[in-house]
Design a protein around this motif. Structure first.
Motif, mmCIF file in Angstrom:
data_model
loop_
_atom_site.group_PDB
_atom_site.id
_atom_site.type_symbol
_atom_site.label_atom_id
_atom_site.label_comp_id
_atom_site.label_asym_id
_atom_site.label_seq_id
_atom_site.Cartn_x
_atom_site.Cartn_y
_atom_site.Cartn_z
ATOM 1 N N HIS A 132 0.826 -1.205 0.000
ATOM 2 C CA HIS A 132 0.000 0.000 0.000
ATOM 3 C C HIS A 132 0.862 1.258 0.000
ATOM 4 O O HIS A 132 0.531 2.250 -0.655
ATOM 5 C CB HIS A 132 -0.941 -0.011 1.200
ATOM 6 N N THR A 133 1.945 1.250 0.768
ATOM 7 C CA THR A 133 2.842 2.406 0.790
ATOM 8 C C THR A 133 3.432 2.648 -0.590
ATOM 9 O O THR A 133 3.423 3.784 -1.099
ATOM 10 C CB THR A 133 3.973 2.184 1.815
ATOM 11 N N ALA A 134 3.950 1.593 -1.230
ATOM 12 C CA ALA A 134 4.535 1.741 -2.566
ATOM 13 C C ALA A 134 3.488 2.162 -3.578
ATOM 14 O O ALA A 134 3.744 3.002 -4.450
ATOM 15 C CB ALA A 134 5.186 0.422 -2.986
ATOM 16 N N SER A 135 2.282 1.593 -3.469
ATOM 17 C CA SER A 135 1.201 1.935 -4.398
ATOM 18 C C SER A 135 0.835 3.406 -4.305
ATOM 19 O O SER A 135 0.673 4.091 -5.322
ATOM 20 C CB SER A 135 -0.018 1.064 -4.088
ATOM 21 N N SER A 136 0.695 3.914 -3.072
ATOM 22 C CA SER A 136 0.295 5.315 -2.911
ATOM 23 C C SER A 136 1.413 6.269 -3.308
ATOM 24 O O SER A 136 1.156 7.339 -3.879
ATOM 25 C CB SER A 136 -0.125 5.566 -1.459
ATOM 26 N N LEU A 137 2.659 5.920 -3.021
ATOM 27 C CA LEU A 137 3.769 6.797 -3.406
ATOM 28 C C LEU A 137 3.870 6.952 -4.919
ATOM 29 O O LEU A 137 4.075 8.057 -5.436
ATOM 30 C CB LEU A 137 5.082 6.246 -2.848
ATOM 31 N N ALA A 138 3.723 5.839 -5.635
ATOM 32 C CA ALA A 138 3.917 5.868 -7.093
ATOM 33 C C ALA A 138 2.630 6.086 -7.861
ATOM 34 O O ALA A 138 2.671 6.324 -9.077
ATOM 35 C CB ALA A 138 4.565 4.559 -7.541
#
Length: 689
Positions: free
Chosen positions: A292-298
């Motif tokens: 989720h962190t990677a998804s929201s950042l990118a």
């Protein structure tokens, strides 16, 4: 929740680091470190008993394998320390030192010992030293920034061992510490490390090229891991080609280290989306990443982010964290390189947008984490079902596990959001949802240390933005936590500041609450006159707003203050007002309790016949309220009163009735039953109690 919120049962994140295979090399260093444990210290040589734990220091540049060596040493000698191993990280991924207070709190929590909310650093470190006294434990302090951090956590227990990992030099100020400084791996171990990624054939067919590659990497483990990952992803590439490229690669003016050169080569050949996700991971709080962190950042889907993260693990750019849910961390040695890429290839506005997306996703996850616990009403279920599927949790247990596992990252998110200074609206929402989720799953008492820090962050934002209403709320919450841990004078100071902020905000709730809290603090400090005065001010505010039920409660608090001071006449007058107020509002349990306290004060004042009549009336109201514990307390009060009136036989009957109500066998000592029901009655400072 897609890809994350699964029911993990009783599983929790492992306290041990993720295993990465058999440890390689460092035979000489391990031998020296083990010898240092055994050698006589300066105190022993001078005939004195060692006052503190032995300290070993492992120093080296980031990427030198210093943490891996420390973990291997711990594995080899842990059997000598039967009370266990404690680990704590003393540096953030960006190099910021972790406050000693936070580190000491984490160690106390690992020992399953209380760490009072808001306790000072000195109190926590003293509690830690007390806890370790007489134990044989091993402490691993990773990423120590300096001697001050290590010295504050050093046990006064000569049977303990402390292993510190640092990138600096000697721990100046701590006696009898000889650093073990790391260079590169020996050639044999370095080749074996490469073989793990490439297989043996590609190394044995061209051993000179492999040795040249090791030399180009200076034997540095982190550089070799990246080189091995690059070769593993390209089965047809020759080891000689990679060695040649590294040897001919011009040194970067900013950082010409072998690690930087290998990283540049690996990074430049990543697909565009993967490269962008990788560099944005430098924004991840505490260096901990989930899909989720990677998804929201990118700004990509969660499944796509998960696949990219797994690819980056295969390349050695990320490490999986031992956890029931997918979680990764960025190696500390790569964090500065990723941050430099992000700052050079992303515009500041894009970085800020990525942070905002990450915080917004965190807010929505926290909302869902709390909402899953509130499905008792159709409206709550409808609200939960309206949330996007990717942020929903399937069960309350899955939400609780996610909250527990992601706790360090969530608290780090809150700290980073407040420190940013430009995302205060998002930070306020994040802090609010974080408090609600923690309270819903953990409870206020158990989560008090975390809540203290969060309320402190709320106060920081409120002061920065001039939000007096939120400032008052934060100060009241902090004051309550101070009061619960015995820091009553600190609580009093916060309550007074909250009162000022509430008045500036024209917030009647905050103002009244602060006045009552000031009175409660004075009551706890034994200043009964001031307590009664402040309760009276709060009462006037409630009466002015027509809040009769709250006014009745405050009459009781005023009566309590007067009773403590021995002014029974004033106490009786205010308890009668409280009884009348609760009767008018229809609050049966409160009415019964107020009558019970009125009878108690009448007994203190020597009005035993009045106390008897009031007790009998209170028993009837307690029966209506179905409050068995209060009924038992009243039966004891009746027994005491009847004894004063010279009727011991009736007193025994009432005591027996109290025992039956509590479902207990007659106690050997009558005071034990008194203690069982004392929660229902006020205390008295008078000798007549």
């Amino acid at each position: 929740m897609t890809d994350q919120a699964v029911d993990t049962g009783d599983v929790r994140p492992s306290a041990q680091p993720a295993a990465e295979g058999h440890f390689l090399g460092r035979t000489r260093e391990l031998k020296e470190l083990r010898a240092d444990i055994e050698r006589a210290g300066l105190d022993t040589l001078s005939g004195r008993k060692a006052p503190r734990a032995r300290v070993l220091l492992i120093a080296g540049r980031p990427g030198s394998g210093r943490t891996a060596l420390a973990e291997e040493l711990v594995r080899q000698v842990a059997g000598r320390y039967p009370d266990g191993v404690l680990r704590v990280r003393l540096g953030e991924p960006d190099g910021t030192p972790v406050p000693v207070e936070r580190a000491a709190r984490e160690l106390l929590t690992a020992l399953e010992l209380p760490a009072p909310a808001g306790a000072a650093e000195d109190d926590l470190t003293a509690a830690l030293r007390t806890a370790l006294a007489g134990r044989r434990m091993l402490l691993l302090l990773d990423d120590a920034a300096g001697a001050e951090q290590v010295d504050a956590l050093l046990p006064d227990a000569p049977e303990c061992l402390l292993v510190a990992v640092s990138g600096g030099g000697p721990l100046t100020g701590i006696a009898d510490v000889r650093p073990c400084t790391l260079g590169g791996l020996d050639t044999k171990s370095a080749l074996e490390l490469l073989t793990r990624y490439t297989g043996s054939v590609r190394i044995t067919v061209d051993p000179r090229a492999a040795e040249s590659l090791v030399e180009a990497c200076h034997g540095q483990p982190a550089a070799l891991v990246l080189a091995g990952g690059w070769l593993a992803a390209r089965p047809k590439a020759a080891v000689a080609d990679l060695a040649k490229r590294l040897n001919t690669d011009p040194e970067d003016g900013a950082d010409g280290s072998p690690l930087a050169r290998v990283f540049r080569l690996v990074y430049d050949e990543l697909p565009g989306q993967a490269a962008r996700i990788l560099r944005l991971l430098s924004l991840a709080p505490a260096g901990l990443i989930d899909p989720h962190t990677a998804s929201s950042l990118a700004g990509c889907s969660v499944p796509a982010a998960r696949a990219t993260l797994d690819d980056l693990v295969a390349l050695g750019l990320l490490r999986p964290v031992a956890s029931p849910l997918p979680q990764y961390d960025v190696p500390g040695c790569l964090h500065p390189l990723l941050r430099a890429r992000a700052e050079s290839q992303e515009r500041p506005a894009e970085l800020q947008l990525a942070r905002a997306r990450m915080l917004e996703r965190t807010v929505r996850l926290l909302q869902a984490c709390r909402a899953i616990t509130e499905t008792d009403s159709p409206q709550a279920r409808e609200k939960l079902n309206a949330m996007p599927r990717e942020v929903r949790f399937p069960t309350p247990r899955a939400a609780a596990d996610w909250l527990s596992i992601r706790r360090p990252a969530l608290l780090a998110s809150a700290r980073l959001a407040v420190a940013d200074g430009e995302l205060d609206n998002l930070a306020r929402r994040l802090l609010s949802q974080l408090v609600r989720a923690i309270v819903a799953h953990v409870g206020t008492q158990a989560a008090a240390p975390d809540l203290y820090g969060v309320h402190g962050l709320v106060l920081d934002v409120a002061e920065r933005r001039g939000l007096d209403r939120e400032k008052a709320a934060a100060l009241l919450n902090l004051g309550d936590l101070d009061a619960q841990t015995g820091r009553t004078r600190d609580a009093l100071a916060r309550y007074r500041l909250a009162l000022d902020a509430g008045r500036r905000a024209n917030d009647p709730y905050a103002t009244g609450r602060a006045m009552e809290s000031v009175g409660g603090a004075h009551l706890e400090l034994g200043d009964y006159d001031r307590a009664a005065d402040w309760f009276g001010r709060a009462l006037a505010e409630r009466l002015a707003r027509g809040e009769r039920d709250q006014a009745a409660r405050l009459y009781g608090r005023i009566a309590t203050a007067h009773t403590y001071a021995g002014r029974y006449g004033e106490g009786l007058r205010n308890w009668r007002a409280a009884v009348a107020g609760h009767r008018r509002s229809g609050d049966v349990p409160a009415h019964a309790r107020a009558l019970s306290e009125l009878a108690r004060v009448q007994e203190y004042a020597g009005r035993f016949e009045e106390s008897l009549r009031t007790c009998l009336e209170a028993v009837e109201w307690a029966r209506r309220a179905e409050d068995v514990r209060l009924q038992a307390a009243l039966q004891l009060r009746l027994a005491d009163t009847l004894e004063h009136l010279g009727d011991p036989a009736a007193a025994r009957l009432h005591r027996s009735a109290a025992e039956r109500m509590l479902g207990e066998e007659p106690p050997e000592d009558e005071t034990s039953l008194e203690q069982a029901v004392s929660a229902c009655e006020i205390r008295s400072a008078s000798g007549e109690d």
